[in-house]
Scaffold this motif. Structure first.
Motif, short mmCIF file in Angstrom:
data_model
loop_
_atom_site.label_atom_id
_atom_site.label_comp_id
_atom_site.label_asym_id
_atom_site.label_seq_id
_atom_site.Cartn_x
_atom_site.Cartn_y
_atom_site.Cartn_z
N VAL A 328 -29.75 -0.17 -27.11
CA VAL A 328 -29.69 0.87 -27.73
C VAL A 328 -28.34 1.57 -27.65
O VAL A 328 -27.94 2.07 -28.72
CB VAL A 328 -29.60 1.63 -26.19
N LEU A 329 -26.87 0.93 -27.24
CA LEU A 329 -25.83 2.01 -27.30
C LEU A 329 -24.65 1.21 -28.17
O LEU A 329 -23.69 1.66 -28.32
CB LEU A 329 -25.02 1.78 -26.28
N GLY A 330 -24.90 -0.39 -28.11
CA GLY A 330 -23.97 -1.63 -28.99
C GLY A 330 -23.99 -1.14 -30.52
O GLY A 330 -24.74 -0.53 -31.19
N PRO A 331 -23.67 -2.13 -30.86
CA PRO A 331 -22.97 -1.94 -32.71
C PRO A 331 -24.55 -2.14 -33.45
O PRO A 331 -25.22 -2.89 -33.22
CB PRO A 331 -21.83 -3.00 -33.25
N SER A 332 -24.57 -1.20 -33.98
CA SER A 332 -25.99 -1.80 -34.95
C SER A 332 -26.76 -1.42 -34.11
O SER A 332 -28.17 -1.84 -34.28
CB SER A 332 -25.99 -2.68 -36.33
N GLY A 333 -26.85 -0.54 -32.69
CA GLY A 333 -27.85 -0.32 -31.88
C GLY A 333 -29.11 1.19 -32.15
O GLY A 333 -29.07 1.76 -33.37
N VAL A 334 -29.80 0.59 -31.70
CA VAL A 334 -31.00 1.39 -31.87
C VAL A 334 -30.66 2.82 -31.76
O VAL A 334 -30.72 3.65 -32.73
CB VAL A 334 -32.47 1.63 -30.49
N LEU A 335 -29.10 3.66 -31.21
CA LEU A 335 -28.81 5.15 -31.44
C LEU A 335 -29.08 5.46 -32.75
O LEU A 335 -28.53 5.83 -33.36
CB LEU A 335 -28.11 4.99 -30.17
N GLN A 336 -27.71 4.27 -33.05
CA GLN A 336 -27.86 4.52 -34.59
C GLN A 336 -28.90 4.84 -35.94
O GLN A 336 -28.76 5.39 -36.87
CB GLN A 336 -27.05 3.31 -35.23
N GLY A 337 -30.26 4.46 -34.92
CA GLY A 337 -31.31 4.65 -36.12
C GLY A 337 -31.86 5.80 -35.67
O GLY A 337 -32.87 6.11 -36.61
N ILE A 338 -32.19 6.33 -34.48
CA ILE A 338 -32.64 7.98 -34.20
C ILE A 338 -32.17 8.58 -35.29
O ILE A 338 -30.92 9.04 -35.16
CB ILE A 338 -32.03 7.78 -32.76
N ARG A 339 -33.11 9.28 -35.54
CA ARG A 339 -32.99 10.61 -35.91
C ARG A 339 -34.10 11.47 -35.71
O ARG A 339 -35.35 11.38 -34.69
CB ARG A 339 -33.66 10.77 -37.42
N PRO A 340 -34.72 13.01 -35.81
CA PRO A 340 -35.69 13.99 -35.10
C PRO A 340 -36.67 13.02 -35.48
O PRO A 340 -37.58 13.00 -37.07
CB PRO A 340 -35.29 14.97 -35.41
N GLY A 341 -37.66 12.98 -34.54
CA GLY A 341 -39.19 12.47 -35.13
C GLY A 341 -39.03 10.97 -34.72
O GLY A 341 -40.49 10.51 -34.79
#
Length: 540
Positions: A328-341
């Motif tokens: 989730v938190l690493g480079p090119s991780g999940v968090l970077q793809g998260i946006r509303p919805g």
């Protein structure tokens, strides 16, 4: 440890709840079973006349519950007969029934038998005027594949199809009864010679656990085909509902699904998602593991961030808390793809603190989060028979309906984030401790001159008998430690469960002792073998 077919079971057709949709595919009726509180949609071809098969059924099953169910049928028939004799035969309804019966009486005897249980919900009168037709259900496993189901035998050959929607159900006042043979619990039956294994359609249990002052215990088919709710007013303890809903066809969600992590569990999950018609994009740390699934129709994602940004719901199943955080938190991780919805479902078995932290960062970016660790092993994953423990966003849980049904046999919703992680660790703590005890018993038998096979035979005849016990012992006796559940992961779960106990000052001495044995097995290079290789910690 072997599963057999359940015997026939008596039931009656009733009106389904108003918000209940009829399953797609074959024609079926909504049945309430005598002697239980179970309800299910039952296909037309699984129905047989009750009276014609009564003696045969009683011979098959002499159990107490079955006899009570048969007694309930007979009592119901007696009451119904009394009501019929007291009721007026001049009502419009009776005229319609007689007309309908006379019209059907012109049909051939064979056709009449087949249509007895189907004739648009009307009671058919035979030689005994006013007697209610009682019917039964024969066991036939459904197909998990919508394509195969569409090619199945047409219901038109079995009986007249309804003319319109109102004919899909039979009124409560109609006392046509059914008896069911087949699965009453959520098991996948061993295939017969004529039935391919993947044609199996296990029942899917769905448990919603709400820890409120007046908790509601709901059980329903994950596709919302069956919904029955009971309120246990004032109860503070939640017990899983015991009802069973039969899967009709699985209609895959039209949402784009992402999946991160193709290990022992993830591989089986993705395979079943694809087989059920889901659109899946996959990613794995070692990309070559994706190749097989690309051939099966999956799309390839280059990074976790790319998968999340291009999919509606992304699942992840990785090894431990560190891997879950890095994903989730690493480079090119999940968090970077998260946006509303955007939706993220973490199926990894981790501690509650880790999953709570991940939920917070996902939600802070406008995403939706669900934890959904799974109980099972590689074989159960391949078979689509996992047990799913979910917590977090309830709406997202419901959006995952078809996905959970494709990969599992049972789903529990446990409330707020962290609950599923705690429950999963407790489940695996019990399993890991039990496995160590099995190994301890087998080795003690050996060193005291007792037959290990005889010990297994004795255990299999007692109250400890289970598929888990039998399979693990057989593997040990055969020296087969091919991983079905990695030893290193069950040790990790024991370690996390012990830490969970520490956090609340609760003693876990059994788990602590088992953990030491697994650590010994890891020191003997058994990490990448099955958990049953803990046996080797006792023979050095």
């Amino acid at each position: 440890g072997k599963l057999g077919r359940y015997p026939p079971w008596p039931g009656k057709i009733v009106n389904p709840p108003k918000d209940l949709k009829k399953p797609r595919g074959k024609k079926c009726f909504f049945v309430k079973f005598f002697g239980t509180e179970d309800h299910a949609w039952i296909k037309v071809e699984q129905l047989k006349p009750y009276h014609a098969h009564k003696e045969e059924m009683i011979k098959i099953n002499k159990g107490k519950r079955f006899q009570q169910a048969v007694d309930a049928v007979e009592e119901f028939l007696r009451k119904t007969k009394g009501k019929d004799q007291a009721s007026s035969h001049n009502s419009t309804e009776e005229k319609n029934r007689r007309n309908s019966s006379e019209e059907r009486g012109k049909q051939s005897a064979g056709e009449e038998k087949r249509k007895a249980s189907l004739s648009e919900g009307k009671v058919k009168k035979g030689t005994g005027e006013g007697k209610k037709r009682v019917s039964s259900v024969s066991s036939e496993r459904g197909s998990k594949s919508p394509l195969k189901r569409a090619q199945d035998q047409s219901p038109r050959k079995r009986g007249r199809p309804p003319k319109d929607e109102k004919d899909l159900t039979i009124p409560e006042s109609s006392t046509v009864k059914r008896v069911m043979t087949g699965t009453v619990a959520g098991f996948k039956w061993p295939p017969s010679v004529s039935e391919p294994a993947k044609d199996s359609d296990p029942h899917f249990h769905h448990f919603l656990l709400s820890q409120t002052e007046k908790p509601a215990v709901c059980y329903q088919a994950i596709t919302k085909k069956l919904k029955v709710c009971e309120e246990e007013t004032g109860s503070t303890s939640i017990q899983a509902a015991d009802s069973t809903a039969v899967n009709g066809s699985i209609t895959p969600t039209d949402k784009k699904i992402g999946f991160l992590g193709l290990g022992l569990m993830g591989s089986g999950i993705v395979s079943n998602l694809l087989k059920m018609g889901h659109t899946v994009t996959v990613w794995n740390r070692t990309a070559e593991k994706c190749d097989l699934f690309i051939q099966e129709g999956a799309r390839l994602g280059r990074t976790p961030a790319e998968v999340v940004s291009t999919c509606d719901i992304t699942f992840a199943c990785v090894s431990d808390p560190k891997a879950a955080k890095d994903l989730v938190l690493g480079p090119s991780g999940v968090l970077q793809g998260i946006r509303p919805g955007k939706c993220y479902v973490d199926m990894s078995t981790v501690d509650a603190d880790t999953v709570t932290e991940l939920a917070q960062v996902i939600v802070s970016r406008g995403g939706r989060f669900l934890e959904a660790p799974v109980s099972g092993n590689q074989q159960l994953s391949n078979d689509g028979m996992l047990v799913i423990l979910a917590a977090g966003d309830r709406g997202l849980y419901e959006d995952c309906s078809s996905c959970f049904q494709a990969m599992g046999k049972t789903s529990f919703f446990l409330g707020e984030v962290g609950n599923a992680a705690k429950m999963m660790l407790i489940v695996n703590m019990v399993q890991g401790s039990f496995m160590a005890t099995i190994a301890e018993g087998l080795t003690l038998a050996q060193v005291t001159g007792q037959s290990q096979q005889t010990l297994l035979d004795i255990l299999n005849q007692g109250q400890l008998a289970s598929i888990f016990l039998d399979q693990k012992c057989q593997n040990i006796l055969q020296g087969n430690f091919k991983p079905d559940f990695y030893l290193k992961y069950i040790q990790k779960d024991l370690r996390l469960a012990i830490a969970l106990g520490d956090s609340v000052n609760h003693p876990t001495p059994m788990a602590a002792a088992a953990n030491e044995v697994y650590k010994r097995a890891k020191a003997l290079d058994q990490s990448d073998n099955d958990m049953s290789a803990v046996y080797r910690a006792y023979i050095h």
